[in-house]
Design a protein around this motif. Structure first.
Motif, PDB file in Angstrom:
ATOM      1  N   VAL A 178       0.844  -1.191   0.000  1.00 43.65           N
ATOM      2  CA  VAL A 178       0.000   0.000   0.000  1.00 43.65           C
ATOM      3  C   VAL A 178       0.876   1.236   0.000  1.00 43.65           C
ATOM      4  CG1 VAL A 178      -1.853  -1.202   1.221  1.00 43.65           C
ATOM      5  CG2 VAL A 178      -0.163   0.081   2.528  1.00 43.65           C
ATOM      6  N   GLY A 179       0.321   2.341  -0.474  1.00 42.22           N
ATOM      7  CA  GLY A 179       1.077   3.582  -0.499  1.00 42.22           C
ATOM      8  C   GLY A 179       0.174   4.779  -0.649  1.00 42.22           C
ATOM      9  N   GLN A 180       0.728   5.958  -0.382  1.00 40.76           N
ATOM     10  CA  GLN A 180      -0.037   7.189  -0.560  1.00 40.76           C
ATOM     11  C   GLN A 180       0.904   8.331  -0.909  1.00 40.76           C
ATOM     12  OE1 GLN A 180      -2.087   7.884   3.154  1.00 40.76           O
ATOM     13  NE2 GLN A 180      -0.337   8.908   4.079  1.00 40.76           N
ATOM     14  N   TYR A 181       0.338   9.349  -1.545  1.00 40.76           N
ATOM     15  CA  TYR A 181       1.116  10.504  -1.980  1.00 40.76           C
ATOM     16  C   TYR A 181       0.261  11.745  -1.778  1.00 40.76           C
ATOM     17  CZ  TYR A 181       3.895  13.689  -4.844  1.00 40.76           C
ATOM     18  OH  TYR A 181       4.656  14.736  -5.272  1.00 40.76           O
ATOM     19  N   THR A 182       0.827  12.753  -1.117  1.00 41.61           N
ATOM     20  CA  THR A 182       0.103  13.986  -0.833  1.00 41.61           C
ATOM     21  C   THR A 182       0.663  15.107  -1.690  1.00 41.61           C
ATOM     22  OG1 THR A 182      -0.286  13.287   1.440  1.00 41.61           O
ATOM     23  CG2 THR A 182      -0.600  15.619   0.942  1.00 41.61           C
ATOM     24  N   LEU A 183      -0.218  15.706  -2.482  1.00 40.19           N
ATOM     25  CA  LEU A 183       0.172  16.828  -3.320  1.00 40.19           C
ATOM     26  C   LEU A 183       0.167  18.112  -2.501  1.00 40.19           C
ATOM     27  CD1 LEU A 183      -1.948  15.935  -6.483  1.00 40.19           C
ATOM     28  CD2 LEU A 183       0.426  15.336  -6.000  1.00 40.19           C
ATOM     29  N   LYS A 184       0.807  19.137  -3.033  1.00 35.96           N
ATOM     30  CA  LYS A 184       0.939  20.381  -2.282  1.00 35.96           C
ATOM     31  C   LYS A 184      -0.390  21.104  -2.108  1.00 35.96           C
ATOM     32  CE  LYS A 184       5.771  21.187  -3.476  1.00 35.96           C
ATOM     33  NZ  LYS A 184       6.756  22.112  -4.108  1.00 35.96           N
ATOM     34  N   ASP A 185      -1.345  20.858  -2.972  1.00 39.38           N
ATOM     35  CA  ASP A 185      -2.625  21.560  -2.876  1.00 39.38           C
ATOM     36  C   ASP A 185      -3.615  20.840  -1.969  1.00 39.38           C
ATOM     37  OD1 ASP A 185      -3.056  19.380  -4.428  1.00 39.38           O
ATOM     38  OD2 ASP A 185      -3.869  20.459  -6.155  1.00 39.38           O
ATOM     39  N   GLY A 186      -3.133  19.895  -1.117  1.00 42.26           N
ATOM     40  CA  GLY A 186      -4.006  19.231  -0.165  1.00 42.26           C
ATOM     41  C   GLY A 186      -4.701  18.003  -0.691  1.00 42.26           C
ATOM     42  N   VAL A 187      -4.291  17.513  -1.837  1.00 43.12           N
ATOM     43  CA  VAL A 187      -4.882  16.304  -2.401  1.00 43.12           C
ATOM     44  C   VAL A 187      -4.016  15.104  -2.005  1.00 43.12           C
ATOM     45  CG1 VAL A 187      -5.547  15.091  -4.500  1.00 43.12           C
ATOM     46  CG2 VAL A 187      -5.850  17.565  -4.342  1.00 43.12           C
TER      47      VAL A 187
ATOM     48  N   PHE B 109      -7.477  -4.876  -5.498  1.00 41.99           N
ATOM     49  CA  PHE B 109      -6.810  -3.592  -5.690  1.00 41.99           C
ATOM     50  C   PHE B 109      -7.744  -2.466  -5.234  1.00 41.99           C
ATOM     51  CE2 PHE B 109      -5.678  -6.634  -8.955  1.00 41.99           C
ATOM     52  CZ  PHE B 109      -4.287  -6.600  -8.988  1.00 41.99           C
ATOM     53  N   TYR B 110      -7.139  -1.376  -4.811  1.00 48.25           N
ATOM     54  CA  TYR B 110      -7.952  -0.206  -4.511  1.00 48.25           C
ATOM     55  C   TYR B 110      -7.175   1.060  -4.833  1.00 48.25           C
ATOM     56  CZ  TYR B 110      -5.335   0.842  -0.213  1.00 48.25           C
ATOM     57  OH  TYR B 110      -4.354   1.175   0.680  1.00 48.25           O
ATOM     58  N   VAL B 111      -7.909   2.102  -5.178  1.00 46.29           N
ATOM     59  CA  VAL B 111      -7.359   3.449  -5.367  1.00 46.29           C
ATOM     60  C   VAL B 111      -8.291   4.414  -4.659  1.00 46.29           C
ATOM     61  CG1 VAL B 111      -6.166   2.972  -7.536  1.00 46.29           C
ATOM     62  CG2 VAL B 111      -8.558   3.693  -7.576  1.00 46.29           C
ATOM     63  N   GLY B 112      -7.722   5.467  -4.116  1.00 44.11           N
ATOM     64  CA  GLY B 112      -8.542   6.431  -3.399  1.00 44.11           C
ATOM     65  C   GLY B 112      -7.914   7.801  -3.425  1.00 44.11           C
ATOM     66  N   ALA B 113      -8.731   8.797  -3.085  1.00 48.53           N
ATOM     67  CA  ALA B 113      -8.251  10.176  -3.045  1.00 48.53           C
ATOM     68  C   ALA B 113      -9.004  10.926  -1.960  1.00 48.53           C
ATOM     69  CB  ALA B 113      -8.449  10.858  -4.392  1.00 48.53           C
ATOM     70  N   ARG B 114      -8.289  11.831  -1.300  1.00 49.20           N
ATOM     71  CA  ARG B 114      -8.907  12.713  -0.308  1.00 49.20           C
ATOM     72  C   ARG B 114      -8.505  14.146  -0.625  1.00 49.20           C
ATOM     73  NH1 ARG B 114     -10.032  12.152   6.035  1.00 49.20           N
ATOM     74  NH2 ARG B 114     -11.294  10.523   5.121  1.00 49.20           N
ATOM     75  N   LEU B 115      -9.496  15.020  -0.753  1.00 54.30           N
ATOM     76  CA  LEU B 115      -9.271  16.421  -1.095  1.00 54.30           C
ATOM     77  C   LEU B 115      -9.729  17.290   0.068  1.00 54.30           C
ATOM     78  CD1 LEU B 115     -10.099  14.761  -3.800  1.00 54.30           C
ATOM     79  CD2 LEU B 115     -10.172  17.022  -4.849  1.00 54.30           C
ATOM     80  N   ARG B 116      -8.927  18.264   0.408  1.00 56.30           N
ATOM     81  CA  ARG B 116      -9.265  19.229   1.448  1.00 56.30           C
ATOM     82  C   ARG B 116      -9.406  20.615   0.839  1.00 56.30           C
ATOM     83  NH1 ARG B 116      -8.260  17.321   6.703  1.00 56.30           N
ATOM     84  NH2 ARG B 116      -7.237  15.280   6.761  1.00 56.30           N
ATOM     85  N   PHE B 117     -10.459  21.305   1.238  1.00 60.33           N
ATOM     86  CA  PHE B 117     -10.709  22.666   0.733  1.00 60.33           C
ATOM     87  C   PHE B 117     -10.807  23.637   1.908  1.00 60.33           C
ATOM     88  CE2 PHE B 117     -12.663  19.634  -2.153  1.00 60.33           C
ATOM     89  CZ  PHE B 117     -12.111  19.986  -3.367  1.00 60.33           C
TER      90      PHE B 117
END
Length: 980
Positions: free
Chosen positions: A927-936, A972-980
């Protein structure tokens, strides 16, 4: 297996050595984090303080870990912790076994979900069932911040049900803005899709004196069917055949000459005994289903058990992943009335549905209903008519045991609507370090269970008795011999739909206070006090057709209702004993007491005491004792009579199958008690005419359970002792290492439970020495009832009783180590961090005592004992989850290893049986995750990376433990979390 155990032991020893070896050279680093930590309450205590370190073993699971399982429900993540035993969950519909309707539960220490208390922010959640258990599907998973798990008795802090421990889900306190979360998953076979969508919004108001948040989520889990996995092709093999089998009536058997003549006409070379079960091929010819199998030509069934048995797999209609569709909402708000008083409230709502098919019902199976067939029925095959005419009473009606595939499958829809409203006031006393909290909550769970496709017994009887076979009633009539198609008109004529409704309600009122009492030389003496009132009500209203009992394979039930009420007071104190002394950096004693008065069992007392000794910055010792109590829940007290089915296992070694079966180990010529078993079979009702050719043809046996208002409370004593070690090294290679080791011992007396059908039968026939004289009046034998015409087991009575007890003990080890690679100076300026972690559990003993004053039997390291939880049978000696992770800036990737030790078959306990167990199993996840600079934040993973298939458990091909092992394979799974 030995290699894995050695590796785990070596890892633990090395970790201890690394921590201890450098103690003499370590320098105490200043603790600058303490001032930044707010007062917190750790699960297991009501006292809040800074830098709270729990005296009891606590495991904390963060949100990232919950998401990394790839599941839409949280039990999949919790069950990866060795302290949990998998119970109701996504896979426990099983192949033809729709238990709990897609619900999910938490089960600590394998003591049953009814002994694990589930909390939300330290408060009781609305139960989803009459047994008081909470369905984890109702949690607002969008807002879960972390989960704290305390293993061991916690009744003094939280009351009844916390015998095995507490699982406390902690929510996010505030959200300022919006969070959107989405996740999609699919198996490697392209089925079992999962979708989870959620939105949470929150904001402060009134110049930051108040805050509110709302979360809405949707989850959809598609099914995975057993036939879509090769392993399960022959899962759930049953002896109830769709072709139909003539029931043996020992007092009215056909003549041996007639049987010889019919089967000689088929070219049979081995004599077929007149006591054999006779079935029907599609062409109208007859077959013998065993001893020997003769003239069998129908491909609807298959031969198994070393060629000795005909079986039919209901796995074709089973589920490896239960379907689920869930809608949920959670809202909360708080407002500061003044600097000392805050009002708060929250509301939870969940609506979810699980619809699934169930294998066709069985006419005439076990103790089930039968329909007489007159000898004038026009569909009777010619050869069968020959046998019937040779009987002593040739005009007597006869009966079939038949799986009614021609009528169609059953379908069940479970729809749950759950809500809980909570409101209260909290605050602090002016000029005092004392806080208080008063709240009330009310919740309701309504379960609507709709069953479709159950045939009407009066309808079947009418068709079978009609002179024309029912052709004048519905097109084509009903031909029960062989696998004959049934017209749509006849299906409509026979099928019934029923709906039953269960309501469970809970009311809670509680007030509490905690804070500083006075100061002693070693520090502050702190306290917590409180009082609460709790009421649970239960009402079950079955469908009118369910009350009359006219449905095939649906035992008659009655409406029932009841309530439990309890008033409680409790108190807790934390006393610092020593501080900053040689070998004693701090020594603290905590004690708690609770008095509860139930309207059912009267007054009960619970208490605990814990000691925490911080030897130095890197060594802390802890331990304690607690008395926990569990009062019987409303389901155990008031549940209506329920009939269920349970398999005795395949005929084979001692401990498996019906002991009277001549093919089994009980009656083998070499068995020491073979003659006594034969005599006991005769005494129990196996007819003399069939005793020496008797074979069990029951797919499952029926057992009856019901509530018992005379039940008393359970009592459990828990002892624990452990150590928490932190690295004394300043060297960056070893500075970030921690290790905790905890021993637990739980002794539960007066356990509420049933003597299950397999246990009652095996103990009646002295499989483990429980009936050495083979006495038919033995208590266990008194629970077993046989059908007089055939000797088959009809009903096993399994009343709820305060039985004996359970004893379990073991060791939990948790180790964590991390290294900032930059500190090694060889990978550049920002190379990231490497983290290693492992949680290992060793089960030293798990003993079950079936009756008071009876002997305890050891079930540690076994599988297939379902006495405590029908959905959980595995108790491995060793169980572990280990991981290695690489973290750099906003990126991390983790490889996880889940290992389950080998287990022996529980049917061998107490005897010389050789029933098959199961080998060790390993699963790997990436498993893994990656956080973008815009909070994604993006995440992805592969669960069961090597596509490890479920292992075979027991002697039937395709049979496994549906809770313990991975059923669907790689996903398999893919996911995303967005913060506004």
């Amino acid at each position: 297996m030995k290699t894995h155990k050695a590796w785990l032991l070596a890892t633990t020893i090395c970790a201890v050595d690394l921590l201890i070896a450098g103690a003499a050279f370590a320098q105490t680093a200043p603790d600058t984090a303490a001032d930044a930590v707010e007062e917190v309450i750790v699960t297991g205590s009501r006292i809040a303080r800074r830098d709270y370190a729990a005296e009891s073993p606590i495991v904390t699971v963060g949100q990232d870990v919950l998401k990394s399982s790839g599941a839409v429900t949280v039990e999949a993540s919790l069950n990866q912790l060795p302290q949990f035993t998998a119970s109701a969950g996504a896979g426990t519909g099983g192949a033809g076994n729709a238990n709990r309707g897609g619900q999910a539960s938490a089960n600590l220490r394998s003591l049953g979900p009814q002994r694990t208390l589930v909390l939300l922010d330290g408060r009781r959640m609305q139960p989803s069932n009459a047994d008081g258990t909470v369905d984890l599907n109702t949690l607002p998973d969008m807002l879960i911040d972390n989960v704290e798990v305390i293993t061991g008795g916690a009744s003094a802090a939280y009351g009844s049900d916390a015998v095995a421990g507490v699982v406390n889900f902690k929510l996010k306190r505030n959200i300022d803005g919006m969070i959107v979360d989405a996740q999609y998953g699919v198996t490697g076979e392209g089925d079992g899709e999962t979708l989870n969508l959620g939105v949470a919004i929150g904001s402060k108001f009134a110049e930051d004196r108040g805050g509110a948040m709302l979360a809405i989520s949707f989850a959809d889990r598609k099914p995975v069917y057993a036939p879509d996995r090769d392993f399960f092709k022959y899962s759930k093999v049953t002896t109830a055949l769709p072709q139909g089998v003539l029931q043996v009536v020992a007092t009215n058997l056909p003549t041996q000459a007639a049987v010889n003549g019919v089967f000689a006409g088929y070219g049979a070379t081995t004599p077929v005994l007149r006591t054999n079960d006779i079935g029907f091929n599609v062409d109208g010819t007859l077959f013998s289903r065993g001893n020997p199998i003769a003239n069998f030509t129908d491909p609807a069934t298959h031969i198994y058990n070393d060629g000795r048995t005909l079986g039919y797999s209901t796995g074709d209609f089973g589920y490896l992943q239960m379907p689920l569709r869930r809608y949920s909402a959670f809202g909360s708000a708080h407002y500061e009335i003044n600097e000392h008083v805050e009002a708060y409230g929250q509301a939870l709502f969940t609506d979810y549905k699980a619809t699934f098919g169930i294998a066709a019902p069985v006419l005439g199976g076990s103790s089930g209903p039968v329909a007489p067939i007159p000898v004038t029925n026009p569909f009777i095959p010619t050869d069968l008519a020959t046998l019937l005419a040779s009987r002593p009473n040739p005009t007597a009606p006869f009966y079939l045991t038949k799986r009614l595939d021609d009528v169609g499958l059953r379908q069940q829809t479970n729809q749950y609507t759950v809500y809980q409203l909570l409101g209260g006031l909290r605050g602090s006393l002016p000029d005092h370090d004392i806080t208080w909290d008063v709240y009330g909550s009310y919740g309701s769970t309504q379960a609507n269970v709709t069953d479709r496709g159950y045939p009407s017994l009066p309808g079947i009887s009418t068709l079978l008795a009609a002179p024309d076979g029912g052709r004048s009633i519905c097109e084509g009539g009903f031909n029960p011999f062989g696998t004959q198609a049934l017209s749509a008109a006849c299906q409509t004529y026979l099928e019934r739909t029923i709906t039953s409704v269960t309501d469970v309600k809970q009311t809670v009122l509680e007030g509490s206070a905690q804070g500083h009492l006075f100061e002693v030389p070693a520090g502050d003496v702190r306290f917590a006090v409180g009082a609460d009132y709790r009421e649970n009500t239960f009402d079950y209203q079955p469908d009118a057709l369910a009350i009359t009992g006219e449905l095939v394979n649906f035992a008659p039930v009655r409406p029932t209702s009841g309530s439990t009420k309890v008033s409680e007071i409790y108190g807790e104190v934390l006393v610092p004993l020593l501080k900053d002394q040689p070998w004693v950096q701090s020594l603290e004693l905590s004690a708690a007491y609770r008095y509860s008065h139930y309207n059912t069992v009267g007054g009960v007392h619970t208490y605990k005491t814990d000691l925490s000794w911080e030897v130095s910055d890197w060594v802390r010792l802890r331990g304690g004792y607690s008395r926990a109590v569990r009062a019987p829940n409303i389901g155990e007290l008031y549940a209506a009579l329920v009939q269920s089915a349970q398999s005795l296992g395949a005929v084979g070694p001692i401990g498996s199958g019906d002991p009277c079966d001549v093919r089994g180990g009980y009656r083998a010529p070499s068995a020491a008690g073979a003659a006594q078993v034969r005599a006991l079979c005769l005494a129990q009702g196996v007819p003399t005419a069939v005793i020496d050719t008797y074979r069990d043809t029951n797919a499952q046996v029926t057992f009856n359970t019901s509530g018992n208002p005379k039940l008393e409370e359970e009592k459990a004593d828990t002892f624990s002792i452990g150590a928490v070690l932190r690295s004394p090294f300043e060297n960056p290679l070893f500075s970030n290492a921690t290790l905790s080791i905890d021993y637990y011992n739980i002794d539960l007396k007066g356990a509420v439970g049933t003597v299950t059908a397999p246990v009652a039968v095996s103990k009646c026939y002295n499989a483990d020495g429980s009936n050495p004289t083979y006495d038919p009046s033995n208590l266990y034998c008194g629970l077993v009832n046989r059908r007089p015409e055939s000797g088959l087991i009809g009903v096993v009575q399994s009343p709820l009783l305060n039985l004996g007890g359970y004893k379990t003990a073991g060791v939990d080890v948790q180790a964590d180590w991390s290294i900032h690679l930059a500190d090694l100076g060889v990978f550049g300026d920002d190379p990231g961090t490497l983290k290693l972690g492992a949680v290992v559990s060793y089960l030293d003993t798990f003993q079950i005592q079936n009756l008071p004053n009876g002997r305890y039997q050891e079930y540690a390291g076994t599988i297939l004992n379902t006495q405590i939880d029908p959905l959980s049978s595995a108790r491995p000696r060793w169980k572990s989850t280990a991981s290695v992770a690489y973290v750099r800036d906003s990126f991390d990737v983790q490889m996880r290893w889940r290992w389950i030790d080998a287990m022996t078959n529980a049917g061998n306990v107490g005897n010389t049986g050789t029933a098959r167990g199961v080998g060790e199993v390993s699963y790997y996840d990436l498993v893994g995750q990656y956080t973008l600079k815009d909070g994604v934040q993006l995440r992805a993973g592969v669960i069961n990376l090597t596509d490890k298939q479920a292992p075979q458990v027991g002697s039937v091909i395709g049979n496994t433990d549906y809770s313990t092992y991975d059923l669907v394979g790689r996903r398999f799974y893919v996911g995303a979390r967005l913060r506004f």
